[in-house]
Scaffold this active site. Structure first.
Site: not given
Ligand code: NAP
Length: 293
Positions: A166, A234
């Protein structure tokens, strides 16, 4: 199946709703009270939501949020029982994922990391892609849940590998979008507007899914959050941390991180990450314009 769904944000809420629509028995919980899903029971804590659930599914902001939900006060661990399974669709640290899995494995609980790609539209339309790490037997049991909320899943390896893949995906999205935004800014400054550029981009090998998704929003100057800038920042930081641990140098991503830092300083953190364009526009003294492709 009986599912406890924890975290009703941009992604979690439509995912839980699609589980209900597919006939699963769903109990939801969200940190801030007042969010609910039609057809689902609302629990007062993660521990309460988890009671009796075959699958406990988390989709919250970051590593700390997952840790709180699983192991904090009134967290899932307080009611966790042998045979239950935890699935995490948040995008978080791969190494923390392995630690969380280790902590629950001793109690006979399987842990699968299943971050997603497809954004808000994919969550709402049930066409997410799951990027999965975990034991094959666990993933087999999750197939009906992935089918209710997504269109495909890919097993990347053991627990933690879903998060690794991811981060590798979001690294590409951040760089592709940055290329798109810089190209539109340069062209605009030199007198070629975005509606003139778009048909060329779409007809050439430069086209990409990221641009197809983002262009209509950019051309309408709609920077409301599909994927908030703070969450992409993030993920950039998570990728850079993982790269540092593995002694991998990612110079382009390091530069893009600085742009996200500056966009945050400009107060754009709750807008979509597409709003990084506005920083380039400010520096260039130009606004990207054009009717929606
Ligand atoms: P979001 O709309 O900001 O929602 C975040 C959720 O996490 C909310 O339910 C929030 O609760 C909860 N939360 C935050 N901190 C918490 C804490 N300390 N303890 C418990 N709950 C906490 O985010 P989202 O877009 O749904 O994203 C969720 C995850 O999916 C993130 O990891 C993100 O990176 C990933 N993701 C997002 C997208 C996208 O396009 N949006 C795409 C792929 C992956 P409150 O309501 O109380 O704030």
């Amino acid at each position: 199946m009986h599912v406890a769904f924890l975290g009703l944000g941009i992604m979690g809420r439509p995912m839980a709703s699609n589980l209900v629509k597919a006939g699963h028995e769903v109990t939801v919980w969200n940190r801030t009270a007042g969010k609910a899903v039609e057809g689902a029971r609302t629990a007062a804590s993660p521990a309460e939501a988890a009671v009796g659930a075959e699958v406990i599914w988390t989709c919250v902001s970051d590593t700390k949020a997952v840790e709180n939900v699983l192991f904090g006060p009134q967290g899932v661990h307080e009611s966790l029982a042998t045979g239950q399974m935890i699935v995490d669709s948040s995008t978080i640290s791969p190494s923390a994922t392995r630690q969380f899995a280790e902590r629950v494995r001793a109690g006979g609980v399987q842990y699968v990391d299943a971050p997603v790609t497809g954004s808000k539209v994919g969550a709402e339309s049930g066409t997410l892609i799951f990027i999965v790490g975990g034991e094959e037997s666990a993933i087999e049991k999750l197939k009906p849940l992935f089918a209710a909320t997504g269109k495909k899943f890919f097993r990347m390896g053991e627990t933690g590998k879903g998060q690794v893949a991811k981060l590798a995906m979001n690294l590409q999205i951040a760089l592709i979008y940055e290329g798109f935004a810089e190209a539109l800014t340069l062209a605009a400054k030199l007198g070629v507007d975005a509606s003139t550029m778009m048909p060329l981009i779409e007809a050439s090998m430069v086209r990409s899914g990221v641009m197809e998704y983002k262009a209509p929003f950019v051309l309408k100057r709609d920077f409301s959050p599909n994927f908030p800038l703070r969450l992409m920042r993030k993920d950039i930081r998570l990728a850079l941390e993982a790269a540092k641990e593995a002694r991998v140098k990612l110079p382009a991503l390091e530069t893009v991180e600085e742009i996200y830092d500056m966009a945050t300083e400009d107060g754009h953190e709750n807008l979509d990450y597409a709003a990084t364009l506005t920083l380039l526009e400010k520096w260039a003294g130009v606004e990207v314009k054009g009717a929606s492709a």
